[in-house]
Design a protein around this motif. Sequence first.
Motif, PDB file in Angstrom:
ATOM      1  N   ALA A   1       0.820  -1.212   0.000  1.00 11.18           N
ATOM      2  CA  ALA A   1       0.000   0.000   0.000  1.00 11.18           C
ATOM      3  C   ALA A   1       0.853   1.261   0.000  1.00 11.18           C
ATOM      4  CB  ALA A   1      -0.926   0.017   1.217  1.00 11.18           C
ATOM      5  N   GLN A   2       2.143   1.119   0.267  1.00  9.68           N
ATOM      6  CA  GLN A   2       3.037   2.270   0.290  1.00  9.68           C
ATOM      7  C   GLN A   2       3.808   2.374  -1.020  1.00  9.68           C
ATOM      8  OE1 GLN A   2       3.064   4.389   2.893  1.00  9.68           O
ATOM      9  NE2 GLN A   2       1.564   3.121   3.946  1.00  9.68           N
ATOM     10  N   ARG A   3       4.002   3.607  -1.464  1.00  7.11           N
ATOM     11  CA  ARG A   3       4.888   3.862  -2.587  1.00  7.11           C
ATOM     12  C   ARG A   3       6.339   3.778  -2.116  1.00  7.11           C
ATOM     13  NH1 ARG A   3       3.551   6.811  -6.881  1.00  7.11           N
ATOM     14  NH2 ARG A   3       5.129   8.427  -6.463  1.00  7.11           N
ATOM     15  N   PRO A   4       7.290   3.681  -3.059  1.00  9.05           N
ATOM     16  CA  PRO A   4       8.699   3.581  -2.656  1.00  9.05           C
ATOM     17  C   PRO A   4       9.176   4.730  -1.774  1.00  9.05           C
ATOM     18  CG  PRO A   4       8.457   2.982  -4.955  1.00  9.05           C
ATOM     19  CD  PRO A   4       7.114   3.489  -4.503  1.00  9.05           C
ATOM     20  N   ASP A   5       8.545   5.917  -1.932  1.00  5.96           N
ATOM     21  CA  ASP A   5       8.967   7.051  -1.112  1.00  5.96           C
ATOM     22  C   ASP A   5       8.291   7.080   0.258  1.00  5.96           C
ATOM     23  OD1 ASP A   5       6.390   7.787  -1.682  1.00  5.96           O
ATOM     24  OD2 ASP A   5       6.912   9.605  -2.795  1.00  5.96           O
ATOM     25  N   GLY A   6       7.508   6.040   0.560  1.00  3.32           N
ATOM     26  CA  GLY A   6       6.875   5.940   1.864  1.00  3.32           C
ATOM     27  C   GLY A   6       5.484   6.525   1.935  1.00  3.32           C
ATOM     28  N   THR A   7       5.044   7.239   0.888  1.00  8.01           N
ATOM     29  CA  THR A   7       3.691   7.782   0.871  1.00  8.01           C
ATOM     30  C   THR A   7       2.702   6.695   0.495  1.00  8.01           C
ATOM     31  OG1 THR A   7       3.906   8.486  -1.433  1.00  8.01           O
ATOM     32  CG2 THR A   7       4.516  10.081   0.282  1.00  8.01           C
ATOM     33  N   ARG A   8       1.445   6.910   0.875  1.00  5.74           N
ATOM     34  CA  ARG A   8       0.413   5.917   0.574  1.00  5.74           C
ATOM     35  C   ARG A   8       0.000   6.047  -0.882  1.00  5.74           C
ATOM     36  NH1 ARG A   8      -2.115   2.551   3.720  1.00  5.74           N
ATOM     37  NH2 ARG A   8      -4.188   1.748   3.272  1.00  5.74           N
ATOM     38  N   ARG A   9      -0.036   4.939  -1.587  1.00  5.72           N
ATOM     39  CA  ARG A   9      -0.427   4.978  -2.993  1.00  5.72           C
ATOM     40  C   ARG A   9      -1.930   5.146  -3.127  1.00  5.72           C
ATOM     41  NH1 ARG A   9      -3.146   0.461  -4.066  1.00  5.72           N
ATOM     42  NH2 ARG A   9      -2.521  -1.567  -3.228  1.00  5.72           N
ATOM     43  N   ALA A  10      -2.366   5.347  -4.355  1.00  8.73           N
ATOM     44  CA  ALA A  10      -3.792   5.490  -4.639  1.00  8.73           C
ATOM     45  C   ALA A  10      -4.522   4.163  -4.442  1.00  8.73           C
ATOM     46  CB  ALA A  10      -3.997   5.973  -6.077  1.00  8.73           C
ATOM     47  N   LEU A  11      -5.777   4.270  -4.053  1.00  9.42           N
ATOM     48  CA  LEU A  11      -6.661   3.103  -4.058  1.00  9.42           C
ATOM     49  C   LEU A  11      -6.902   2.695  -5.499  1.00  9.42           C
ATOM     50  CD1 LEU A  11      -8.737   1.239  -2.516  1.00  9.42           C
ATOM     51  CD2 LEU A  11     -10.435   3.018  -3.004  1.00  9.42           C
ATOM     52  N   ARG A  12      -6.839   1.391  -5.773  1.00 10.20           N
ATOM     53  CA  ARG A  12      -7.073   0.884  -7.131  1.00 10.20           C
ATOM     54  C   ARG A  12      -8.343   0.049  -7.147  1.00 10.20           C
ATOM     55  NH1 ARG A  12      -1.155  -1.854  -7.344  1.00 10.20           N
ATOM     56  NH2 ARG A  12       0.146   0.039  -7.181  1.00 10.20           N
ATOM     57  N   ILE A  13      -9.262   0.416  -8.010  1.00  8.66           N
ATOM     58  CA  ILE A  13     -10.517  -0.322  -8.154  1.00  8.66           C
ATOM     59  C   ILE A  13     -10.628  -0.808  -9.590  1.00  8.66           C
ATOM     60  CG2 ILE A  13     -13.041  -0.185  -8.113  1.00  8.66           C
ATOM     61  CD1 ILE A  13     -12.852   1.753  -5.817  1.00  8.66           C
ATOM     62  N   GLY A  14     -10.835  -2.107  -9.762  1.00  9.69           N
ATOM     63  CA  GLY A  14     -10.984  -2.697 -11.087  1.00  9.69           C
ATOM     64  C   GLY A  14     -12.443  -2.824 -11.483  1.00  9.69           C
ATOM     65  N   LEU A  15     -12.727  -2.608 -12.753  1.00  9.94           N
ATOM     66  CA  LEU A  15     -14.071  -2.796 -13.300  1.00  9.94           C
ATOM     67  C   LEU A  15     -13.993  -3.834 -14.408  1.00  9.94           C
ATOM     68  CD1 LEU A  15     -13.898   0.517 -12.581  1.00  9.94           C
ATOM     69  CD2 LEU A  15     -16.297   0.313 -13.250  1.00  9.94           C
ATOM     70  N   GLY A  16     -14.718  -4.932 -14.223  1.00  9.25           N
ATOM     71  CA  GLY A  16     -14.758  -5.984 -15.217  1.00  9.25           C
ATOM     72  C   GLY A  16     -16.181  -6.269 -15.628  1.00  9.25           C
ATOM     73  N   GLY A  17     -16.333  -7.144 -16.615  1.00  8.86           N
ATOM     74  CA  GLY A  17     -17.661  -7.516 -17.071  1.00  8.86           C
ATOM     75  C   GLY A  17     -17.670  -7.838 -18.546  1.00  8.86           C
ATOM     76  N   PRO A  18     -18.749  -8.439 -19.035  1.00 10.66           N
ATOM     77  CA  PRO A  18     -18.828  -8.841 -20.436  1.00 10.66           C
ATOM     78  C   PRO A  18     -18.795  -7.651 -21.400  1.00 10.66           C
ATOM     79  CG  PRO A  18     -20.493  -9.962 -19.105  1.00 10.66           C
ATOM     80  CD  PRO A  18     -19.900  -8.892 -18.258  1.00 10.66           C
ATOM     81  N   VAL A  19     -18.512  -7.956 -22.664  1.00 11.53           N
ATOM     82  CA  VAL A  19     -18.546  -6.946 -23.721  1.00 11.53           C
ATOM     83  C   VAL A  19     -19.933  -6.307 -23.770  1.00 11.53           C
ATOM     84  CG1 VAL A  19     -18.409  -6.583 -26.209  1.00 11.53           C
ATOM     85  CG2 VAL A  19     -16.793  -8.121 -25.081  1.00 11.53           C
ATOM     86  N   GLY A  20     -19.976  -4.987 -23.829  1.00 11.32           N
ATOM     87  CA  GLY A  20     -21.236  -4.277 -23.995  1.00 11.32           C
ATOM     88  C   GLY A  20     -22.040  -4.089 -22.736  1.00 11.32           C
ATOM     89  N   SER A  21     -21.491  -4.475 -21.588  1.00 12.54           N
ATOM     90  CA  SER A  21     -22.272  -4.361 -20.353  1.00 12.54           C
ATOM     91  C   SER A  21     -22.346  -2.933 -19.832  1.00 12.54           C
ATOM     92  CB  SER A  21     -21.700  -5.282 -19.269  1.00 12.54           C
ATOM     93  OG  SER A  21     -20.353  -4.942 -18.977  1.00 12.54           O
ATOM     94  N   GLY A  22     -21.461  -2.063 -20.319  1.00 10.94           N
ATOM     95  CA  GLY A  22     -21.491  -0.672 -19.885  1.00 10.94           C
ATOM     96  C   GLY A  22     -20.362  -0.293 -18.949  1.00 10.94           C
ATOM     97  N   LYS A  23     -19.239  -1.009 -19.027  1.00 14.75           N
ATOM     98  CA  LYS A  23     -18.109  -0.696 -18.152  1.00 14.75           C
ATOM     99  C   LYS A  23     -17.560   0.704 -18.429  1.00 14.75           C
ATOM    100  CE  LYS A  23     -15.717  -4.185 -19.539  1.00 14.75           C
ATOM    101  NZ  LYS A  23     -16.753  -4.678 -20.479  1.00 14.75           N
ATOM    102  N   THR A  24     -17.308   1.002 -19.702  1.00 17.82           N
ATOM    103  CA  THR A  24     -16.708   2.292 -20.033  1.00 17.82           C
ATOM    104  C   THR A  24     -17.663   3.432 -19.708  1.00 17.82           C
ATOM    105  OG1 THR A  24     -15.489   1.207 -21.820  1.00 17.82           O
ATOM    106  CG2 THR A  24     -15.530   3.608 -21.832  1.00 17.82           C
ATOM    107  N   ALA A  25     -18.938   3.249 -19.968  1.00 17.67           N
ATOM    108  CA  ALA A  25     -19.921   4.280 -19.623  1.00 17.67           C
ATOM    109  C   ALA A  25     -19.968   4.487 -18.112  1.00 17.67           C
ATOM    110  CB  ALA A  25     -21.301   3.899 -20.156  1.00 17.67           C
ATOM    111  N   THR A  26     -19.834   3.408 -17.350  1.00 13.25           N
ATOM    112  CA  THR A  26     -19.814   3.523 -15.894  1.00 13.25           C
ATOM    113  C   THR A  26     -18.560   4.248 -15.428  1.00 13.25           C
ATOM    114  OG1 THR A  26     -21.156   1.516 -15.627  1.00 13.25           O
ATOM    115  CG2 THR A  26     -19.847   2.220 -13.733  1.00 13.25           C
ATOM    116  N   VAL A  27     -17.409   3.935 -16.030  1.00 11.37           N
ATOM    117  CA  VAL A  27     -16.174   4.642 -15.693  1.00 11.37           C
ATOM    118  C   VAL A  27     -16.326   6.131 -15.994  1.00 11.37           C
ATOM    119  CG1 VAL A  27     -13.753   4.953 -16.355  1.00 11.37           C
ATOM    120  CG2 VAL A  27     -14.648   2.654 -15.955  1.00 11.37           C
ATOM    121  N   ALA A  28     -16.886   6.456 -17.161  1.00 11.40           N
ATOM    122  CA  ALA A  28     -17.071   7.866 -17.515  1.00 11.40           C
ATOM    123  C   ALA A  28     -17.969   8.572 -16.508  1.00 11.40           C
ATOM    124  CB  ALA A  28     -17.660   7.975 -18.921  1.00 11.40           C
ATOM    125  N   ALA A  29     -19.059   7.925 -16.135  1.00 13.34           N
ATOM    126  CA  ALA A  29     -19.988   8.528 -15.169  1.00 13.34           C
ATOM    127  C   ALA A  29     -19.329   8.694 -13.804  1.00 13.34           C
ATOM    128  CB  ALA A  29     -21.251   7.676 -15.060  1.00 13.34           C
TER     129      ALA A  29
END
Length: 228
Positions: A19-47
């Motif tokens: 969870a720490q970057r090499p300089d000792g600071t806390r890195r960003a939270l990472r959230i993954g979005l998955g799902g089938p083709v056409g389910s609306g992942k990119t539209a959800t990311v945009a929103a």
Amino acid sequence: MHLDHATTYPERHTHSADAQRPDGTRRALRIGLGGPVGSGKTATVAALCRALRDTVSLAVVTNDIYTREDAAFLLREAVLPPERITAVETGACPHTAIRDDISANLEAVEDLEDEVGPLDLILVESGGDNLTATFSKGLVDAQIFVIDVAGGDDIPRKGGPGVTTADLLVVNKTDLAPYVGSDLGRMARDAKEQRAELPVVFQSLRTDDGVGPVAEWVRARLRDWASA
């Protein structure tokens, strides 16, 4: 880089290591979005970008097999400054770059933090995949899985690790249910049976606050991340 991953249905995601970057600071939270083709992942990311960008420092990594279509869409929509959007061309099935050899995505998220940071949040969008798609815990801290009603109201019942183990399941395009014959009540019951207490959000991005519940879920994960 190749990280160990489960060969059977994985356990629910928890915060990944380092969870720490090499300089000792806390890195960003990472959230993954998955799902089938056409389910609306990119539209959800945009929103999500539109809903969060005024209060959260965020960036996006998209995955496509041979193109950068999803990143290009986000750039055209101007949801974030161009330097906060980057693309990975996987060259193979999308799940390989989010679960098996995650090195290209890790490099992308680390480059974003070095070049744009400090960041609070990085959204990592998988290319269109099937119900088996999951993210390596070495890449993301939480996973959202997006399905849509047009794909059939039996999808929650079919299960698969994307549906059953994602930290949040999003049932998208609920406005289409009357036109495609999908029973939202049935989908809710089946999702509950598959996921027990794990949360499910029913969403239509055509409504004024369509992404609101998902954005609030992300904000809650950010609060947890900051206080950990």
